[in-house]
Write an enzyme that holds these catalytic residues in place. Structure first.
Site, PDB file in Angstrom:
ATOM      1  CE  LYS A  50     101.776 120.886 -22.683  1.00  0.00           C
ATOM      2  NZ  LYS A  50     102.166 120.829 -21.514  1.00  0.00           N
ATOM      3  CD  GLU A  85      89.979 116.053 -23.978  1.00  0.00           C
ATOM      4  OE1 GLU A  85      88.924 116.370 -24.667  1.00  0.00           O
ATOM      5  OE2 GLU A  85      90.234 117.090 -23.180  1.00  0.00           O
ATOM      6  CB  VAL A 131      93.836 121.792 -21.917  1.00  0.00           C
ATOM      7  CG1 VAL A 131      93.203 122.679 -20.898  1.00  0.00           C
ATOM      8  CG2 VAL A 131      94.072 122.720 -23.113  1.00  0.00           C
ATOM      9  N   GLY A 142     107.239 113.104 -12.851  1.00  0.00           N
ATOM     10  CA  GLY A 142     106.661 113.071 -14.141  1.00  0.00           C
ATOM     11  C   GLY A 142     105.806 114.101 -14.743  1.00  0.00           C
ATOM     12  CD  GLU A 199     105.635 120.683 -20.111  1.00  0.00           C
ATOM     13  OE1 GLU A 199     105.980 120.336 -21.303  1.00  0.00           O
ATOM     14  OE2 GLU A 199     104.849 120.057 -19.628  1.00  0.00           O
ATOM     15  CG  ASP A 248     102.285 123.867 -19.398  1.00  0.00           C
ATOM     16  OD1 ASP A 248     102.476 122.948 -20.457  1.00  0.00           O
ATOM     17  OD2 ASP A 248     101.253 123.803 -18.571  1.00  0.00           O
ATOM     18  CE  LYS A 272      98.747 122.369 -19.625  1.00  0.00           C
ATOM     19  NZ  LYS A 272      99.390 122.107 -18.533  1.00  0.00           N
ATOM     20  N   GLY A 286     100.777 113.768 -15.366  1.00  0.00           N
ATOM     21  CA  GLY A 286     101.065 112.420 -14.933  1.00  0.00           C
ATOM     22  C   GLY A 286     101.193 111.572 -16.396  1.00  0.00           C
TER      23      GLY A 286
END
Ligand code: HSE
Length: 348
Positions: A130, A154, A157, A211, A214, A225, A229, A327
């Site tokens: 990001k 892609e 977000v 997972g 962050e 975060d 986005k 993920g």
């Protein structure tokens, strides 16, 4: 000339780029049949594992089996215990640089430099990071245009759920004037577990183990975060030039476990909502904050790591896209979709 082979350098070899290698290596013939192109991983560089560069391609089984141990790449042919991001990005024979290092939500670095070096040297970029988008989107898009290469992101977000291309390409011209969404898988997953009786601390640990979170999960729970986005999506939709100073931001840390459970008892759910709208005078209002939604609200039933964004447009009214928001494999799929987009641009 029609191009069907892409040499790729992976910058960062955490869960996402490992999942990408796994996707590519499962069945190469099937991959080629379905995609119409081959991928050859020629280099990998990672701050913890070191680096490896083999211009003819690295054996994917060796990458799949690489232990998570400091300097582990030194055990491979042409391997090195130290990362070598700059040299690999600038001087390897990679056509595409896949940037999947950890997001620094304060400076956006070193990922911004990685993207700059790649684009300035005529290499396509796919990033899931990001930072470069939130801090240097316009500069990097201009650099890509100037050097006639693609800059794709892609996965930034909603991970592999194709929300950026969906809004930008499939809803183009529909006059989108607002979006409202659940855009952080970790926060949504944590809220769900706290509703079921877990503590914040245990719920965050669980998100880290899966997972989703962050490296520093404060970015997830404090709303930063989502703020990044919102900036990326608003800028992509409206060329808005939004920065962090333009987005009011509050995370789920302002909620207590008691407040979350009380809401459920009242038939409501707290959700971390990111939103932005375009006013008639062209100005953009954007914010991130927890909101208590009643059961009839379309976003109240979005649970776990699933994200959803509702786009409000002049011609279609509300259109909602929902799917995984985080993920490893899901985000690796976003990179694959970027490579497909690059392949389509290269071969127009
Ligand atoms: N930590 C992020 C989330 C990862 O939980 O949504 C995907 O951006």
């Amino acid at each position: 000339m029609y191009k069907i082979n892409y040499n790729i350098a992976l910058i960062g070899f955490g869960g996402v780029n490992r999942a990408l290698v796994n996707i590519i290596s499962i069945n190469p013939e099937k991959f080629y049949r379905e995609m119409g192109f081959n991928i050859c991983i020629v280099a990998v560089s990672d701050i913890f594992l070191g680096s490896v560069y083999s211009p003819e391609g690295i054996d994917l089984d060796l990458l799949n089996e690489l232990p998570v141990a400091k300097g582990a790449f030194a055990s491979l042919r042409n391997g090195n215990a130290k990362a070598d991001n700059e040299d690999i990005i600038k001087n390897s024979n990679a056509d595409i640089i896949v940037e999947a290092t950890v997001t620094d939500s304060v400076t956006g670095q070193a990922a911004i430099s990685h993207c700059r070096w790649a684009l300035a040297n005529g290499k396509h970029v796919s990033t899931t990071n990001k930072g470069p988008l939130a801090f240097a989107e316009k500069e990097l898009i201009d650099l890509a245009l100037k050097n006639n290469v693609s800059f794709e992101y892609e996965g930034v977000v909603m991970s592999g759920t194709p929300v950026l291309r969906f809004a930008d390409k499939l809803m183009k011209g529909s006059e989108i004037n607002k979006f409202t969404g659940i855009m952080n898988g970790t926060a949504n997953y944590v809220l769900g577990l706290v509703e079921q009786g877990q503590t914040f601390t245990d719920a965050i640990t669980s998100a880290q183990q899966q997972g989703f979170a962050e490296a520093d999960p404060s970015a997830d729970v404090e709303g930063k975060d989502v703020m990044l986005k919102v900036i990326v999506l608003a800028n992509r939709l409206w060329d808005a030039n939004l920065t962090q100073d333009d987005v009011k931001c509050e995370g789920i840390t302002s909620l207590s476990e008691v407040m979350i459970k009380e809401a459920v008892a009242e038939g409501q759910h707290w959700k971390l909502i990111g939103e932005a709208s375009k006013k008639d005078d062209g100005s953009i209002i954007a914010s991130v904050s927890p909101k208590k939604l009643d059961l009839l609200h379309p976003l109240s039933g979005i649970n776990g790591v699933v994200n959803a964004i509702t786009f409000t447009s002049g011609m279609l009214g509300d259109v909602t896209i929902s799917g995984p928001g985080a993920g490893r494999t899901e985000t690796a799929y976003a990179i694959l979709s970027d490579i497909i987009a690059i392949h389509q641009h290269v071969n127009v």
